[in-house]
Scaffold this active site. Structure first.
Site, mmCIF file in Angstrom:
data_model
loop_
_atom_site.group_PDB
_atom_site.id
_atom_site.type_symbol
_atom_site.label_atom_id
_atom_site.label_comp_id
_atom_site.label_asym_id
_atom_site.label_seq_id
_atom_site.Cartn_x
_atom_site.Cartn_y
_atom_site.Cartn_z
ATOM 1 N N LYS A 14 0.759 -1.222 0.040
ATOM 2 C CA LYS A 14 0.126 -0.115 -0.107
ATOM 3 C C LYS A 14 0.978 1.153 0.027
ATOM 4 C CE LYS A 14 -2.259 -1.013 3.931
ATOM 5 N NZ LYS A 14 -1.816 -2.230 4.274
ATOM 6 N N ARG A 89 -9.577 1.062 9.133
ATOM 7 C CA ARG A 89 -9.067 -0.263 9.407
ATOM 8 C C ARG A 89 -10.359 -0.965 9.955
ATOM 9 N NH1 ARG A 89 -3.153 0.575 9.219
ATOM 10 N NH2 ARG A 89 -2.183 -1.689 9.444
ATOM 11 N N ARG A 128 11.251 -7.056 4.608
ATOM 12 C CA ARG A 128 11.139 -5.793 5.204
ATOM 13 C C ARG A 128 11.905 -5.554 6.562
ATOM 14 N NH1 ARG A 128 5.864 -2.374 4.963
ATOM 15 N NH2 ARG A 128 5.499 -3.056 7.170
ATOM 16 N N ARG A 134 11.211 -1.889 12.370
ATOM 17 C CA ARG A 134 9.703 -1.749 12.726
ATOM 18 C C ARG A 134 9.823 -2.914 13.622
ATOM 19 N NH1 ARG A 134 5.120 -0.230 8.789
ATOM 20 N NH2 ARG A 134 4.082 -1.687 10.147
ATOM 21 N N ARG A 145 -0.245 -12.166 13.740
ATOM 22 C CA ARG A 145 -1.191 -11.445 14.571
ATOM 23 C C ARG A 145 -2.037 -10.320 13.577
ATOM 24 N NH1 ARG A 145 -5.004 -11.746 17.352
ATOM 25 N NH2 ARG A 145 -5.811 -9.937 18.588
HETATM 26 P P1 AMP Z 1 1.016 0.229 9.166
HETATM 27 O O1 AMP Z 1 1.897 1.054 8.985
HETATM 28 O O2 AMP Z 1 -0.264 0.725 8.332
HETATM 29 O O3 AMP Z 1 1.279 -1.152 8.812
HETATM 30 O O4 AMP Z 1 0.211 0.112 10.461
HETATM 31 C C1 AMP Z 1 1.025 -0.225 11.738
HETATM 32 C C2 AMP Z 1 0.404 -0.360 12.893
HETATM 33 O O5 AMP Z 1 -0.256 0.749 13.378
HETATM 34 C C3 AMP Z 1 -0.685 -1.409 12.724
HETATM 35 O O6 AMP Z 1 -0.561 -2.941 12.975
HETATM 36 C C4 AMP Z 1 -1.906 -0.783 14.033
HETATM 37 O O7 AMP Z 1 -1.178 -1.337 15.153
HETATM 38 C C5 AMP Z 1 -1.429 0.641 13.769
HETATM 39 N N1 AMP Z 1 -2.486 1.306 12.802
HETATM 40 C C6 AMP Z 1 -2.067 1.818 11.697
HETATM 41 N N2 AMP Z 1 -3.326 2.358 11.156
HETATM 42 C C7 AMP Z 1 -4.381 2.089 12.010
HETATM 43 C C8 AMP Z 1 -5.851 2.258 11.894
HETATM 44 N N3 AMP Z 1 -6.284 2.867 11.200
HETATM 45 N N4 AMP Z 1 -6.423 1.579 13.042
HETATM 46 C C9 AMP Z 1 -5.827 0.966 14.057
HETATM 47 N N5 AMP Z 1 -4.366 0.780 14.215
HETATM 48 C C10 AMP Z 1 -3.716 1.376 13.164
#
Ligand code: AMP
Length: 189
Positions: A14, A89, A128, A134, A145
């Site tokens: 994404k 989400r 990654r 991260r 998970r």
């Molecule tokens: P991402 O960078 O999009 O993979 O997000 C990393 C982590 O941030 C996710 O696994 C969630 O713990 C948190 N996170 C990011 N965006 C959201 C969202 N819209 N709602 C809830 N948690 C989020």
């Protein structure tokens, strides 16, 4: 105006595709994951709260996420539009995003989902994790998970927007340029 939700499981590409779309259409990229990581990097109370969930591979509570998203949107006014990466989400977030957009006199125009099989996702995220720094990319257990959270809470958002005819699914496996061409086709059709 394009207000695109780039959708798909963690590791589906994404963020990478969002950067290419942003350049082509001059959109504003909003990634809630990046916003949370920024808060964590600055040791803010919001960052500390988000970190508890992120490091376990769980979703941050909706009210925290929605509040942060509203703040971010209030700082920005791009007439070309926005790309939402990693948000909404949950169905509650989708309802909140729709309300925020309505309040701004606009609406979501597209949802494009990148379809990638689970085993490919795990492989990509572990790869990654070698360079991303991260914590949530470092262990297969946390990655699995995140996939469980996606399937349980996030995937229904596809159907939510499908009801308004906005959802499209594309094959998320291939070269960056191949996938980008599929996205462009979707946006231009
Ligand atoms: P991402 O960078 O999009 O993979 O997000 C990393 C982590 O941030 C996710 O696994 C969630 O713990 C948190 N996170 C990011 N965006 C959201 C969202 N819209 N709602 C809830 N948690 C989020």
């Amino acid at each position: 105006m394009i207000n695109l939700i780039i959708f798909g499981p963690p590791g589906s590409g994404k963020g990478t595709q969002a950067q290419k779309i942003v350049e082509l259409f001059d959109l504003t990229h909003i990634s809630t994951g990046d916003l949370f990581r920024y808060e964590i990097g600055n040791d803010t109370p919001l960052g500390m709260k988000a970190k508890e969930y992120m490091n376990k591979g769980e979703l941050v509570p909706d009210e925290v996420t929605i509040g942060m998203l509203e703040n971010r949107l209030n700082q920005s006014n791009n007439p070309n539009g926005y790309i939402f990466d990693g948000v909404p989400r949950t169905i509650a977030q989708a309802e909140a995003v729709n309300q925020i957009m309505t309040d701004r006199g606009t609406e979501i125009t597209h949802l494009i989902a990148l379809d990638v099989p689970d085993d490919e996702i795990v492989k990509r995220l572990l790869e990654r994790g070698k360079t991303s720094n991260r914590p949530d990319d470092q262990s297969e257990e946390i990655i699995r998970r995140r996939i469980v959270e996606y399937n349980a809470k996030t995937s229904p958002v596809f159907n939510f927007y499908a009801e308004s005819g906005l959802s499209n699914k594309i094959d998320g496996v291939g070269s960056l340029d191949e996938i980008f061409a599929r996205i462009k086709d979707c946006l231009e059709s």
